[in-house]
Enzyme design. Structure first.
Site, PDB file in Angstrom:
ATOM      1  N   THR A  58      47.003  31.057  32.303  1.00  0.00           N
ATOM      2  CA  THR A  58      47.563  32.392  32.437  1.00  0.00           C
ATOM      3  C   THR A  58      48.533  32.703  31.313  1.00  0.00           C
ATOM      4  OG1 THR A  58      47.373  32.159  34.842  1.00  0.00           O
ATOM      5  CG2 THR A  58      48.754  33.934  34.022  1.00  0.00           C
ATOM      6  N   HIS A 115      44.458  20.016  39.089  1.00  0.00           N
ATOM      7  CA  HIS A 115      45.151  20.206  37.815  1.00  0.00           C
ATOM      8  C   HIS A 115      46.524  19.556  37.834  1.00  0.00           C
ATOM      9  CE1 HIS A 115      42.306  23.595  38.008  1.00  0.00           C
ATOM     10  NE2 HIS A 115      42.174  23.358  36.725  1.00  0.00           N
ATOM     11  N   GLY A 147      57.364  30.424  33.510  1.00  0.00           N
ATOM     12  CA  GLY A 147      56.930  31.468  32.597  1.00  0.00           C
ATOM     13  C   GLY A 147      58.061  32.414  32.233  1.00  0.00           C
TER      14      GLY A 147
END
Length: 574
Positions: free
Chosen positions: A443, A217, A557
């Site tokens: 996520t 990824h 995040g």
């Protein structure tokens, strides 16, 4: 770099459209991905695979007789949402149970598990086997933490063959677990990959160097070395994969039968792979291994990444029979599938109801204000997308900014449409959360979907909520995120900013502050907490395997959460 696209935001959808048009003999489009376009007379266990787009032929290219029954397809390098996984599973279900199998990445686990829970509540028996073949992503004694790369082919193929042979769900699950236990892979890269529309690759490798132990990824490698010759690369692959600690239990190397899979990651040509494989075959022979059905080509790619991986699949008699069984899919064919025994699937994807629950005028007005705030969230993410990607690329896969951008655009668009229809606050937040989760994937998409839905449940579709109700919704959302993602304070995730925000908001509201005053102070607490994540080591997610590379870097995040709450505070103060 990736050169051909229209609007990068539409790339994944347009790619699926073209794939289905090109391969209608095998697949049909359903909400969330693809399912087989044919079925056999005798129903079987259904194998549903999936993950982010951008890895063709994984995952949609492996749907067809003898292999998978459906593939849930997320956005580029982002896991499919729980809603998408559930939709594909329902389309693929034949009444004998469903086996989910996918690479062991945090976002995929969150979404597939949520879909599994929903299906089980509906009375559908579901099991899961995650693929954990990448030897560089965790130590041998922590194999359950390893991620899945090209070794997913061995698990999918044998499980699909078991299902086609009429095995029960228990036995299909057993086969998949055994195949996973007997599969080991490692990868290398010479350059990173570039997503459509991006100016820079997700990671870079210094000129003349090779990254070792990369993910699929855009995660950077665990180690680095000078670029080897083809023979030296073969020797690196074989020596690492035949290390004593990596030999499966109850396997004696001398005389063992093994399937080698040499996989190109996107830009390495087949001719180069054949040169490498020539030496791999020699080395395996020297170690006394019997090579069975070697595979050289592209099986799990990463857009334009220049790199390769080697997988070794250690056979037993049952696995060898299943590996050799016929399969017929767009990208993988072996043996002779009897197509005369197949019929075309004529059922259509079930339409989802657009009907909105009743809402009173007060709640519809609140919902309209929430839609305005979600537009502000979209704008602040858009302004910071490059920086969010930059800090994510240091120890992660570099797509946090892009994922947040996709999610907030979808959420804001959905909210605006629902506000025009005079939806209530709960309905608007729930559907906007689903849109965020569907488009962002990963996520962060899952967790923001949880946040919006949970807050919405507390606001309801009637009346105007007060500050205490909003604060309670945020506190419950923080708990729901921790329950869903299993992260706690100190794991270097969004939770490190979310929990201080929720705690300070509740404290200030309880002390009598207005919502604007309380939210402003809570946003400051979130920002301070996000900055403090630079001193933490990651314990969750893709950055976990990069350890100290993440030191000194804030968690993306947590940073995006702080940016969003800070911008909302400014908007509330107007």
């Amino acid at each position: 770099m990736t050169r051909l696209w229209n609007d990068p935001a539409d790339f994944a959808d347009e790619m699926v459209d073209g794939f289905v048009r090109a391969h209608g003999r095998w697949v049909r489009r359903v909400t969330g991905g693809v399912a087989r376009s044919t079925q056999s007379a005798d129903p079987s266990v259904s194998l549903v695979i999936g993950g982010g787009s951008g890895h063709y032929p994984a995952f949609a290219g492996l749907v067809g007789p003898g292999l998978a029954h459906g593939a849930a397809m997320g956005n580029l390098f982002a896991s499919p949402s729980a809603h998408q996984v559930e939709s594909v599973a329902r389309a693929a279900d034949q009444g004998r149970g469903i086996l989910f199998s996918y690479g062991n990445y945090a976002g995929d686990v969150l979404h597939f598990n949520a879909a599994q829970d929903a299906l089980r509540e509906a009375g559908i028996d579901c099991r899961t086997v995650t693929v954990t073949d990448d030897i560089f992503s965790a130590k041998p004694h922590e194999r359950e933490k390893r991620r899945g790369i090209a070794g997913d082919l061995t698990v999918f193929k044998t499980a699909g063959a078991a299902a086609a042979s009429g095995f029960s769900l228990d036995d299909v699950e057993r086969i998949a677990r055994t195949a996973n236990d007997r599969t080991r892979s490692m990868g290398v890269a010479f350059t990173g990959c570039t997503l459509p529309g991006a100016d820079e690759p997700l990671f870079t490798v210094p000129e003349g160097r090779m990254a070792i132990g990369l993910g699929i990824h855009g995660e950077p490698g665990i180690d680095e070395t000078d670029i080897p010759t083809a023979n030296e690369l073969a020797e690196l692959f074989v020596s690492r994969l035949l290390d004593d600690a990596e030999i499966p239990e109850n396997v004696t190397v001398d005389g063992a039968r093994v399937v080698p899979i040499l996989n190109g990651l996107g830009s390495v040509k087949s001719e180069e792979l054949f040169v490498v494989y020539a030496r791999i075959a020699e080395l395996l022979d020297e170690r006394g291994l019997t090579v069975v059905d070697p595979q050289v080509g592209e099986f799990c790619t990463s857009f334009d990444m220049a790199g390769a991986s080697l997988t070794l699949f250690w056979l037993d008699d049952e696995l060898e029979q299943l590996w050799s069984a016929p399969a017929d899919t767009p990208a993988y064919r072996t043996g002779n599938v009897d197509s005369t025994a197949l019929t075309t699937v004529t059922t259509e994807d079930a339409a989802e109801s657009d009907e909105l629950p009743d809402a009173d005028e007060a709640s519809a007005n609140v919902a309209a204000r929430i839609a305005e705030l979600l537009a502000v969230v979209r704008d602040v993410v858009d302004e910071n997308v490059a920086e969010l990607g930059r800090i994510d690329a240091i120890a992660g896969d570099g797509d946090h900014g892009i994922g947040m951008q996709r999610g907030t655009v979808a959420a804001a668009g959905t909210a605006a449409s629902l506000a025009e229809k005079r939806a209530g606050a709960a309905s608007l937040l729930a559907r906007s959360g689903d849109a965020w989760s569907d488009r962002a994937g990963g996520t962060s998409g899952a967790l923001w979907g949880v946040i919006l839905r949970t807050i919405g449940e507390h606001l309801g579709d009637a009346g105007r909520p007060d500050a205490a109700t909003i604060s309670a919704g945020v506190s419950h959302a923080a708990r729901a995120v921790m329950d869903y993602g299993k992260a706690v304070i100190g794991d270097k995730t969004m939770v490190d900013a979310l929990v201080p925000f929720a705690d300070e908001l509740r404290r200030a509201v309880d002390a009598g502050s207005t919502l604007t005053e309380a939210w402003t102070g809570a946003a400051r607490a979130a920002t301070e907490a996000a900055d403090a994540t630079a001193d933490l080591l990651p314990a969750m997610g893709r950055a976990r395997s990069h350890g100290e590379k993440a030191l000194g870097v804030r968690d993306p995040g947590a940073v995006s959460f702080a940016l969003i709450t800070t911008r909302i505070a400014a908007e509330l103060g107007r």
